[in-house]
Scaffold this motif. Structure first.
Motif, PDB file in Angstrom:
ATOM      1  N   ALA A 134      -0.791  -1.550   4.381  1.00 43.32           N
ATOM      2  CA  ALA A 134       0.431  -1.731   4.739  1.00 43.32           C
ATOM      3  C   ALA A 134       0.635  -2.084   6.135  1.00 43.32           C
ATOM      4  N   ASP A 135       0.144  -1.347   7.057  1.00 43.84           N
ATOM      5  CA  ASP A 135      -0.026  -1.598   8.411  1.00 43.84           C
ATOM      6  C   ASP A 135      -0.583  -3.185   8.872  1.00 43.84           C
ATOM      7  N   PHE A 136      -1.358  -3.559   8.125  1.00 42.65           N
ATOM      8  CA  PHE A 136      -2.038  -4.747   8.275  1.00 42.65           C
ATOM      9  C   PHE A 136      -1.371  -6.067   7.604  1.00 42.65           C
ATOM     10  N   LEU A 137      -0.700  -5.730   6.536  1.00 47.63           N
ATOM     11  CA  LEU A 137      -0.290  -6.799   5.677  1.00 47.63           C
ATOM     12  C   LEU A 137       1.143  -7.129   6.253  1.00 47.63           C
ATOM     13  N   LEU A 138       2.066  -6.280   6.441  1.00 50.28           N
ATOM     14  CA  LEU A 138       3.468  -6.691   6.895  1.00 50.28           C
ATOM     15  C   LEU A 138       3.304  -7.530   8.217  1.00 50.28           C
ATOM     16  N   PRO A 139       2.701  -7.545   9.362  1.00 53.39           N
ATOM     17  CA  PRO A 139       2.685  -8.379  10.316  1.00 53.39           C
ATOM     18  C   PRO A 139       1.990  -9.677   9.719  1.00 53.39           C
ATOM     19  N   ALA A 140       1.129  -9.551   8.970  1.00 55.01           N
ATOM     20  CA  ALA A 140       0.248 -10.986   8.387  1.00 55.01           C
ATOM     21  C   ALA A 140       1.308 -11.529   7.446  1.00 55.01           C
ATOM     22  N   LEU A 141       2.190 -10.857   6.728  1.00 54.65           N
ATOM     23  CA  LEU A 141       3.084 -11.631   5.806  1.00 54.65           C
ATOM     24  C   LEU A 141       4.095 -12.187   6.678  1.00 54.65           C
ATOM     25  N   ALA A 142       4.614 -11.521   7.679  1.00 56.97           N
ATOM     26  CA  ALA A 142       5.557 -12.094   8.504  1.00 56.97           C
ATOM     27  C   ALA A 142       5.083 -13.495   9.318  1.00 56.97           C
ATOM     28  N   THR A 143       3.836 -13.253   9.797  1.00 54.62           N
ATOM     29  CA  THR A 143       3.327 -14.485  10.286  1.00 54.62           C
ATOM     30  C   THR A 143       2.989 -15.599   9.361  1.00 54.62           C
TER      31      THR A 143
ATOM     32  N   GLU B  11      -9.312  -6.389   6.311  1.00 55.33           N
ATOM     33  CA  GLU B  11      -9.480  -5.201   7.409  1.00 55.33           C
ATOM     34  C   GLU B  11      -8.512  -4.339   6.879  1.00 55.33           C
ATOM     35  N   GLY B  12      -7.529  -4.282   6.171  1.00 57.77           N
ATOM     36  CA  GLY B  12      -6.647  -3.135   5.994  1.00 57.77           C
ATOM     37  C   GLY B  12      -7.506  -2.227   5.021  1.00 57.77           C
ATOM     38  N   VAL B  13      -8.253  -2.849   4.046  1.00 59.65           N
ATOM     39  CA  VAL B  13      -9.066  -2.368   3.148  1.00 59.65           C
ATOM     40  C   VAL B  13     -10.361  -1.260   3.825  1.00 59.65           C
ATOM     41  N   GLY B  14     -10.682  -2.121   4.723  1.00 58.64           N
ATOM     42  CA  GLY B  14     -11.768  -1.516   5.631  1.00 58.64           C
ATOM     43  C   GLY B  14     -11.393  -0.369   6.190  1.00 58.64           C
ATOM     44  N   SER B  15     -10.241  -0.380   6.678  1.00 56.33           N
ATOM     45  CA  SER B  15      -9.740   0.840   7.605  1.00 56.33           C
ATOM     46  C   SER B  15      -9.335   2.112   6.571  1.00 56.33           C
ATOM     47  N   ARG B  16      -9.554   2.197   5.557  1.00 55.53           N
ATOM     48  CA  ARG B  16      -9.045   3.396   5.022  1.00 55.53           C
ATOM     49  C   ARG B  16     -10.040   4.455   5.179  1.00 55.53           C
ATOM     50  N   ASP B  17      -9.714   5.677   5.102  1.00 56.74           N
ATOM     51  CA  ASP B  17     -10.401   6.839   5.347  1.00 56.74           C
ATOM     52  C   ASP B  17     -11.296   7.108   4.567  1.00 56.74           C
TER      53      ASP B  17
ATOM     54  N   GLN C 225      -4.349   5.012  -9.469  1.00 59.66           N
ATOM     55  CA  GLN C 225      -3.927   5.943  -8.380  1.00 59.66           C
ATOM     56  C   GLN C 225      -4.635   5.927  -6.965  1.00 59.66           C
ATOM     57  N   ARG C 226      -5.820   5.549  -7.115  1.00 66.44           N
ATOM     58  CA  ARG C 226      -6.827   5.331  -5.933  1.00 66.44           C
ATOM     59  C   ARG C 226      -6.199   3.865  -5.245  1.00 66.44           C
ATOM     60  N   LEU C 227      -6.028   2.896  -6.065  1.00 68.50           N
ATOM     61  CA  LEU C 227      -5.182   1.760  -5.423  1.00 68.50           C
ATOM     62  C   LEU C 227      -3.879   2.040  -4.840  1.00 68.50           C
ATOM     63  N   THR C 228      -2.838   2.890  -5.256  1.00 70.14           N
ATOM     64  CA  THR C 228      -1.637   2.830  -4.941  1.00 70.14           C
ATOM     65  C   THR C 228      -1.585   4.191  -3.813  1.00 70.14           C
ATOM     66  N   ASP C 229      -2.507   5.021  -3.716  1.00 70.50           N
ATOM     67  CA  ASP C 229      -2.496   6.102  -2.734  1.00 70.50           C
ATOM     68  C   ASP C 229      -3.409   5.872  -1.820  1.00 70.50           C
ATOM     69  N   LEU C 230      -4.410   5.263  -1.869  1.00 67.92           N
ATOM     70  CA  LEU C 230      -5.279   4.999  -0.903  1.00 67.92           C
ATOM     71  C   LEU C 230      -5.697   3.531  -0.497  1.00 67.92           C
ATOM     72  N   VAL C 231      -5.741   2.639  -1.131  1.00 65.30           N
ATOM     73  CA  VAL C 231      -5.888   1.187  -0.654  1.00 65.30           C
ATOM     74  C   VAL C 231      -4.753   0.803  -0.208  1.00 65.30           C
ATOM     75  N   LEU C 232      -3.587   0.802  -0.962  1.00 64.39           N
ATOM     76  CA  LEU C 232      -2.277   0.065  -0.543  1.00 64.39           C
ATOM     77  C   LEU C 232      -1.686   0.770   0.882  1.00 64.39           C
TER      78      LEU C 232
END
Length: 282
Positions: A197-206, A164-170, A186-193
């Protein structure tokens, strides 16, 4: 970068808006105070329940604390907590890495995502107790069953979050990056990651919380060393104080692991949102 808009923080300063550093510190203090208040309410409710229900239903804070001291002094707590930590973190790391890689690949390549989504959805819907039973049949009693169950539980959580996170990129930024021939890294670090972030952090905590719960459950059923083994022994002796002590110790280790592993990621996200002019989240 030529294709990325880095002007929002400058625009905020030119508009006379105050920096958010002081606000972030104030929010951190408020969060700490409210967290302490929540823990205090929990402790008060626990003690009230122990007074009303009696020690045969819920041991008091004092009895639980004494049991924790006995477990620590006897040398039983340290090895058990370490074993559960290894089962939980090892399984979470293995399963989470597989889920994360496949989730990113599925978000970037439609065939991978279309094939993987139903598989991981089915894995997510399978009760962990079923995996424990299968793991006991496959690996026998011991720590391997706990680690496997944790891995198979964590993988779909990270997969779906990454997908879902990758699919939400602009898409406009992705197209601009290709137009200006931004390097893949650079596309990975500045666009994908950043999109992840907003999807992975809650998922990592869960996933981390589920890993400890599933590890302890698997240890209880498989007879492995760890907190689950201590709980099984306390249950056999009908020792409620020791049972609660093991639970508190497991939760404490989980909170420490969360603070050490996820707090730096939360700080990175807060810093990134601050640079982009986004109000920090609690």
């Amino acid at each position: 970068m030529a294709w990325a808009d880095r002007s929002r923080p400058v625009a905020r300063l030119r508009a006379g808006m105050p920096p958010r550093a002081g606000m972030a510190r104030g929010n951190a203090v408020a969060v700490a105070l409210w967290t302490a208040a929540g823990l205090g309410l929990l402790a008060g409710a626990w003690q009230w329940g122990a007074t009303v229900l009696g020690p045969f239903v819920l041991p008091s804070l004092q009895e639980t604390g004494q049991a924790m001291v006995r477990l620590a002094v006897s040398g039983a707590a340290g090895p058990a907590l370490l074993a559960t930590l290894v089962h939980a973190l090892g399984g979470c790391l293995a399963g989470g890495a597989v889920g994360l890689v496949l989730g990113i690949a599925g978000g970037l390549a439609l065939p991978v995502g279309a094939m993987s989504r139903p598989v991981f959805t089915a894995l997510l819907g399978t009760p962990p107790i079923a995996w424990v039973v299968l793991a006991l049949l496959w690996f026998g009693p011991g720590g391997a069953a706990a680690s496997f169950t944790v891995a198979i539980t964590a993988a779909p959580i990270l997969f779906l979050a990454a997908l879902e996170g990758v699919g939400s990129r602009d898409p406009a930024l992705a197209e601009m990056a290709l137009l200006y021939r931004a390097p893949p890294l650079q596309r990975l670090t500045d666009l994908v990651l950043p999109a992840l972030a907003d999807f992975l952090l809650p998922a990592l905590a869960t996933a981390l919380a589920f890993s400890f719960k599933v590890a302890v459950m698997a240890e209880v059923l498989s007879g492995a060393d760890g907190v689950g083994g201590g709980l099984a022994t306390a249950r056999a002796h009908f020792d409620l104080a020791a049972t609660m002590a093991w639970i508190v110790l497991a939760v404490a280790v989980l909170l420490i692991a969360d603070a050490l592993l996820l707090a730096p990621l939360r700080g990175w996200r807060a810093a990134r949102e601050g640079r982009a002019g986004v109000p920090p989240q609690a």
